[in-house]
Enzyme design. Structure first.
Site, mmCIF file in Angstrom:
data_model
loop_
_atom_site.group_PDB
_atom_site.id
_atom_site.type_symbol
_atom_site.label_atom_id
_atom_site.label_comp_id
_atom_site.label_asym_id
_atom_site.label_seq_id
_atom_site.Cartn_x
_atom_site.Cartn_y
_atom_site.Cartn_z
ATOM 1 N N CYS A 1 36.661 -53.289 30.431
ATOM 2 C CA CYS A 1 35.964 -52.809 29.231
ATOM 3 C C CYS A 1 36.095 -51.308 29.011
ATOM 4 O O CYS A 1 35.792 -50.827 27.927
ATOM 5 C CB CYS A 1 34.499 -53.217 29.231
ATOM 6 S SG CYS A 1 33.674 -53.057 30.757
ATOM 7 N N ARG B 1 27.466 -62.670 22.831
ATOM 8 C CA ARG B 1 28.034 -61.613 21.984
ATOM 9 C C ARG B 1 29.068 -62.122 20.969
ATOM 10 O O ARG B 1 29.284 -61.501 19.934
ATOM 11 C CB ARG B 1 28.703 -60.552 22.862
ATOM 12 C CG ARG B 1 27.760 -59.847 23.823
ATOM 13 C CD ARG B 1 26.760 -58.968 23.092
ATOM 14 N NE ARG B 1 25.836 -58.313 23.990
ATOM 15 C CZ ARG B 1 26.091 -57.159 24.595
ATOM 16 N NH1 ARG B 1 27.232 -56.540 24.402
ATOM 17 N NH2 ARG B 1 25.183 -56.626 25.380
ATOM 18 N N ASP C 1 26.802 -47.030 24.497
ATOM 19 C CA ASP C 1 27.766 -47.926 25.159
ATOM 20 C C ASP C 1 29.208 -47.681 24.713
ATOM 21 O O ASP C 1 30.085 -48.499 25.000
ATOM 22 C CB ASP C 1 27.383 -49.389 24.855
ATOM 23 C CG ASP C 1 26.162 -49.833 25.652
ATOM 24 O OD1 ASP C 1 26.231 -49.832 26.891
ATOM 25 O OD2 ASP C 1 25.129 -50.144 25.032
ATOM 26 N N GLU D 1 36.820 -51.424 25.096
ATOM 27 C CA GLU D 1 37.486 -52.731 24.971
ATOM 28 C C GLU D 1 36.778 -53.645 23.970
ATOM 29 O O GLU D 1 37.415 -54.480 23.321
ATOM 30 C CB GLU D 1 37.515 -53.437 26.324
ATOM 31 C CG GLU D 1 38.045 -54.847 26.224
ATOM 32 C CD GLU D 1 37.991 -55.597 27.536
ATOM 33 O OE1 GLU D 1 39.057 -55.944 28.032
ATOM 34 O OE2 GLU D 1 36.883 -55.810 28.068
ATOM 35 N N ASP D 2 35.467 -53.483 23.841
ATOM 36 C CA ASP D 2 34.711 -54.443 23.027
ATOM 37 C C ASP D 2 34.926 -54.278 21.531
ATOM 38 O O ASP D 2 34.611 -55.183 20.766
ATOM 39 C CB ASP D 2 33.215 -54.333 23.358
ATOM 40 C CG ASP D 2 32.940 -54.834 24.765
ATOM 41 O OD1 ASP D 2 33.583 -55.814 25.166
ATOM 42 O OD2 ASP D 2 32.118 -54.220 25.462
ATOM 43 N N HIS E 1 30.333 -61.476 29.337
ATOM 44 C CA HIS E 1 31.555 -61.753 28.575
ATOM 45 C C HIS E 1 32.455 -62.690 29.374
ATOM 46 O O HIS E 1 32.361 -62.757 30.602
ATOM 47 C CB HIS E 1 32.340 -60.452 28.346
ATOM 48 C CG HIS E 1 31.718 -59.512 27.374
ATOM 49 N ND1 HIS E 1 31.393 -58.211 27.704
ATOM 50 C CD2 HIS E 1 31.371 -59.667 26.071
ATOM 51 C CE1 HIS E 1 30.879 -57.607 26.641
ATOM 52 N NE2 HIS E 1 30.841 -58.468 25.643
ATOM 53 N N LEU F 1 22.958 -50.605 27.035
ATOM 54 C CA LEU F 1 22.423 -51.965 27.208
ATOM 55 C C LEU F 1 22.710 -52.455 28.614
ATOM 56 O O LEU F 1 23.802 -52.250 29.135
ATOM 57 C CB LEU F 1 23.108 -52.912 26.218
ATOM 58 C CG LEU F 1 22.950 -52.583 24.737
ATOM 59 C CD1 LEU F 1 23.887 -53.463 23.905
ATOM 60 C CD2 LEU F 1 21.502 -52.790 24.322
ATOM 61 N N ARG G 1 25.834 -51.214 18.790
ATOM 62 C CA ARG G 1 27.250 -50.963 19.067
ATOM 63 C C ARG G 1 28.137 -51.072 17.817
ATOM 64 O O ARG G 1 29.323 -50.756 17.871
ATOM 65 C CB ARG G 1 27.750 -51.931 20.148
ATOM 66 C CG ARG G 1 26.980 -51.806 21.473
ATOM 67 C CD ARG G 1 27.779 -52.332 22.643
ATOM 68 N NE ARG G 1 29.039 -51.615 22.781
ATOM 69 C CZ ARG G 1 30.002 -51.942 23.622
ATOM 70 N NH1 ARG G 1 29.835 -52.977 24.428
ATOM 71 N NH2 ARG G 1 31.131 -51.252 23.683
HETATM 72 C C1 CIR Z 1 26.984 -53.852 26.701
HETATM 73 O O1 CIR Z 1 26.038 -54.542 27.103
HETATM 74 O O2 CIR Z 1 27.514 -54.028 25.612
HETATM 75 C C2 CIR Z 1 27.493 -52.745 27.619
HETATM 76 N N1 CIR Z 1 26.405 -52.187 28.342
HETATM 77 C C3 CIR Z 1 28.529 -53.274 28.581
HETATM 78 C C4 CIR Z 1 29.758 -53.776 27.906
HETATM 79 C C5 CIR Z 1 30.745 -54.277 28.880
HETATM 80 N N2 CIR Z 1 31.928 -54.662 28.236
HETATM 81 C C6 CIR Z 1 32.792 -55.570 28.696
HETATM 82 O O3 CIR Z 1 32.556 -56.200 29.711
HETATM 83 N N3 CIR Z 1 33.884 -55.784 27.980
#
Ligand code: CIR
Length: 253
Positions: free
Chosen positions: A248, A131, A60, A65-66, A161, A18, A85
């Site tokens: 992340c 998110r 992704d 971290e997410d 974020h 993404l 995700r």
């Molecule tokens: C997303 O859009 O979910 C991933 N391409 C990038 C996530 C980045 N995560 C973060 O900053 N903690």
């Protein structure tokens, strides 16, 4: 003091991750090299690094971290908002079960990405973003409360974020883009507004007395050095193309 970090090798499918960044196509070989350099930087902060294998199903999934929030008292498995995700959590949870006896979960209708959670000591600032919704944030605050910790919300309007735009570089100092530099929630901190419009540098990681920052932002680097930080620069250009930053790419605990 952190002793361990979890990272996940990116798969070739990361090129389909993404993004809204408009920074071009990811060079996978370069991304792998940068990932190895990131691991080396974590090790130089005295962390044992646990490396999860790539999973091509989830483009992704390198952004570990997410999918979890790690505290000293419990781990919380998040519920990422992006449908592509959601399935990333299970592999990370099974690894965390080796280290945590208390594992909590964010559940529907809550959504929460770890990138929206900034910890300062025992308080957690939670970004309400595209998110992370209020239901997810409220669930997290309830869970934290059960373990003697606290949380509060901060609106996120310009970044993906919360931590894309503000990170903690010492217990009392934040590095922040304009969106956060004057926010009342952060009035008790010394806030360093990123110099020279170098917004891409706001996402730094403080680990065991050192500050990891993305390479290519000389003015912010100088700001951090002037604050007495021991700075380590890392090139993460291929991850920036997917809206990813330094935090992340790992879970620290
Ligand atoms: C997303 O859009 O979910 C991933 N391409 C990038 C996530 C980045 N995560 C973060 O900053 N903690």
């Amino acid at each position: 003091m952190f002793t361990k970090a979890i990272v996940r090798t990116p798969g070739r499918s990361m090129v389909f991750g993404l993004t809204n960044a408009n920074l071009g196509t990811v060079d996978y070989e370069k991304a792998l090299l940068q990932h190895r350099q990131y691991i080396a930087a974590l090790k130089s902060c005295e962390l044992e690094v646990l490396v999860l294998e790539a999973d091509e199903t989830y483009p992704d999934s390198t952004f570990v971290e997410d999918v979890a929030l790690l505290t000293t008292r419990c781990a919380i498995i998040t519920r990422p908002a992006a449908p592509s995700r959601r399935g990333e959590t299970s592999r990370v949870q099974s690894l965390l079960e080796r280290f945590y006896t208390c594992i909590e979960k964010i559940t529907s209708p809550g959504t929460l990405d770890g990138g929206d959670v900034m910890q300062v000591c025992e308080h957690f600032y939670i970004g309400i973003s595209a998110r992370t919704n209020l239901a997810g944030a409220n669930q997290l605050i309830t869970i934290l409360g059960r373990y003697g910790m606290t949380g509060s919300t901060v609106p996120v309007t310009e970044c993906l974020h919360l931590k894309t735009g503000v990170t903690c570089v010492s217990e009392k100092t934040l590095l922040a883009t304009d969106e956060y530099a004057l926010r009342p929630e952060f009035a008790a901190f010394k806030v360093l507004p990123v110099a020279g419009g170098e917004n891409g540098a706001a996402n730094c990681i403080r680990i065991n007395g050192k500050v990891l920052m993305p390479a290519g932002f000389p003015q912010v680097r100088q700001q951090l050095i002037d604050e007495g930080a021991q700075v380590i620069e890392i090139d993460i250009s291929e991850y920036a193309k997917l809206d990813g930053g330094l935090t992340c790419l790992s879970l620290r605990f």
